[in-house]
Scaffold this motif. Sequence first.
Motif, mmCIF file in Angstrom:
data_model
loop_
_atom_site.group_PDB
_atom_site.id
_atom_site.type_symbol
_atom_site.label_atom_id
_atom_site.label_comp_id
_atom_site.label_asym_id
_atom_site.label_seq_id
_atom_site.Cartn_x
_atom_site.Cartn_y
_atom_site.Cartn_z
ATOM 1 N N UNK A 53 21.039 -50.409 25.522
ATOM 2 C CA UNK A 53 20.465 -50.568 26.767
ATOM 3 C C UNK A 53 20.926 -52.128 27.013
ATOM 4 N N UNK A 54 20.730 -52.984 25.840
ATOM 5 C CA UNK A 54 21.094 -54.288 26.330
ATOM 6 C C UNK A 54 22.516 -54.526 26.469
ATOM 7 N N UNK A 55 23.388 -53.769 25.893
ATOM 8 C CA UNK A 55 25.169 -54.004 25.900
ATOM 9 C C UNK A 55 25.154 -53.620 27.488
ATOM 10 N N UNK A 56 24.518 -52.509 27.982
ATOM 11 C CA UNK A 56 25.016 -51.839 29.139
ATOM 12 C C UNK A 56 24.335 -52.709 30.330
ATOM 13 N N UNK A 63 22.268 -55.864 36.757
ATOM 14 C CA UNK A 63 21.533 -54.625 36.059
ATOM 15 C C UNK A 63 20.866 -55.376 34.534
ATOM 16 N N UNK A 64 20.334 -56.755 34.729
ATOM 17 C CA UNK A 64 19.985 -57.336 33.603
ATOM 18 C C UNK A 64 18.770 -56.682 33.277
ATOM 19 N N UNK A 121 32.710 -52.210 37.508
ATOM 20 C CA UNK A 121 31.655 -51.595 37.008
ATOM 21 C C UNK A 121 31.624 -50.186 36.585
ATOM 22 N N UNK A 122 32.484 -49.404 37.411
ATOM 23 C CA UNK A 122 32.912 -48.117 36.979
ATOM 24 C C UNK A 122 33.664 -48.004 35.762
ATOM 25 N N UNK A 123 34.487 -49.102 35.441
ATOM 26 C CA UNK A 123 35.624 -49.194 34.695
ATOM 27 C C UNK A 123 34.946 -49.585 33.112
ATOM 28 N N UNK A 124 33.872 -50.590 33.440
ATOM 29 C CA UNK A 124 33.258 -51.081 32.340
ATOM 30 C C UNK A 124 32.642 -49.864 31.722
ATOM 31 N N UNK A 125 31.833 -48.800 32.249
ATOM 32 C CA UNK A 125 30.982 -47.890 32.023
ATOM 33 C C UNK A 125 32.128 -46.643 31.387
ATOM 34 N N UNK A 129 31.882 -45.558 27.123
ATOM 35 C CA UNK A 129 31.412 -44.345 26.856
ATOM 36 C C UNK A 129 32.770 -43.654 26.543
ATOM 37 N N UNK A 130 33.897 -44.026 26.535
ATOM 38 C CA UNK A 130 35.078 -43.591 26.353
ATOM 39 C C UNK A 130 35.276 -42.127 27.263
ATOM 40 N N UNK A 131 34.942 -42.159 28.580
ATOM 41 C CA UNK A 131 34.977 -41.095 29.131
ATOM 42 C C UNK A 131 36.322 -40.089 29.593
ATOM 43 N N UNK A 132 36.697 -39.012 29.832
ATOM 44 C CA UNK A 132 37.767 -38.320 29.952
ATOM 45 C C UNK A 132 37.825 -38.700 31.517
ATOM 46 N N UNK A 133 38.906 -38.220 31.772
ATOM 47 C CA UNK A 133 39.660 -38.704 33.274
ATOM 48 C C UNK A 133 38.610 -38.201 34.425
ATOM 49 N N UNK A 134 38.119 -36.608 34.278
ATOM 50 C CA UNK A 134 37.502 -35.991 35.141
ATOM 51 C C UNK A 134 35.867 -36.436 35.365
ATOM 52 N N UNK A 135 35.398 -37.298 34.278
ATOM 53 C CA UNK A 135 34.048 -37.805 34.452
ATOM 54 C C UNK A 135 34.013 -39.227 34.955
ATOM 55 N N UNK A 136 33.462 -39.814 36.095
ATOM 56 C CA UNK A 136 33.506 -40.824 36.751
ATOM 57 C C UNK A 136 32.211 -41.542 36.619
ATOM 58 N N UNK A 137 31.968 -42.382 35.893
ATOM 59 C CA UNK A 137 30.576 -43.079 36.050
ATOM 60 C C UNK A 137 30.140 -43.721 37.315
#
Length: 164
Positions: A53-56, A63-64, A121-125, A129-137
Amino acid sequence: MNSIYNRCSVRKFKQKSLEKSEISQILKAAFCAPSARNAQPWYFIVTEDKEKLKELSDFSPYAKLLADATLGIVVCADTDCNPSLDYCQQDCAAATQNMLIEAKELNIGSCWLGGYPNEDRVQMLKTYFKLPENIVPLWMVAFGYPDQEEEPKDKYKESKVRYE
Ligand SMILES: Cc1cc2nc3c(=O)[nH]c(=O)nc-3n(C[C@H](O)[C@H](O)[C@H](O)COP(=O)(O)O)c2cc1C
């Protein structure tokens, strides 16, 4: 439902973990949301890990407060369910609002932390989380037992309503 009227964003939290049953109820509320073509194009990443949570909390300059939360949920769009990210976003926003209201019902504070359409922000998340292409945070929500006075704002403006 009083929780709709009494909810406000909470940015200071007690350092006490939420009950598993409470987390489950918040998530179940999200899944009750309406969605275009009933595609239910959402995916949730749930973490209670204080170090994470601290890193995120760096995912956005606003989002601090996540570092102080005891639960963070990343709300993601699953474009395999609906290839239109525009629709996914609307559906996921409905699911997010349900979580905020259900949290309030349980006397749990929450704060929506904006991500999409800010690409950094989207790219950071996505990378974190090493998300696959179809999962967009899309964004995150911080949760925890409130450690502040809650002061819901009166935002009703008759001038913004037109009766025909
Ligand atoms: C799409 C969206 C993004 C938001 N992003 C942030 C954010 O990054 N950080 C934050 O502290 N609050 C954020 N908020 C919370 C708003 O600041 C808050 O909802 C607004 O000030 C109204 O206050 P209330 O929630 O107490 O009614 C966001 C809310 C929404 C709906």
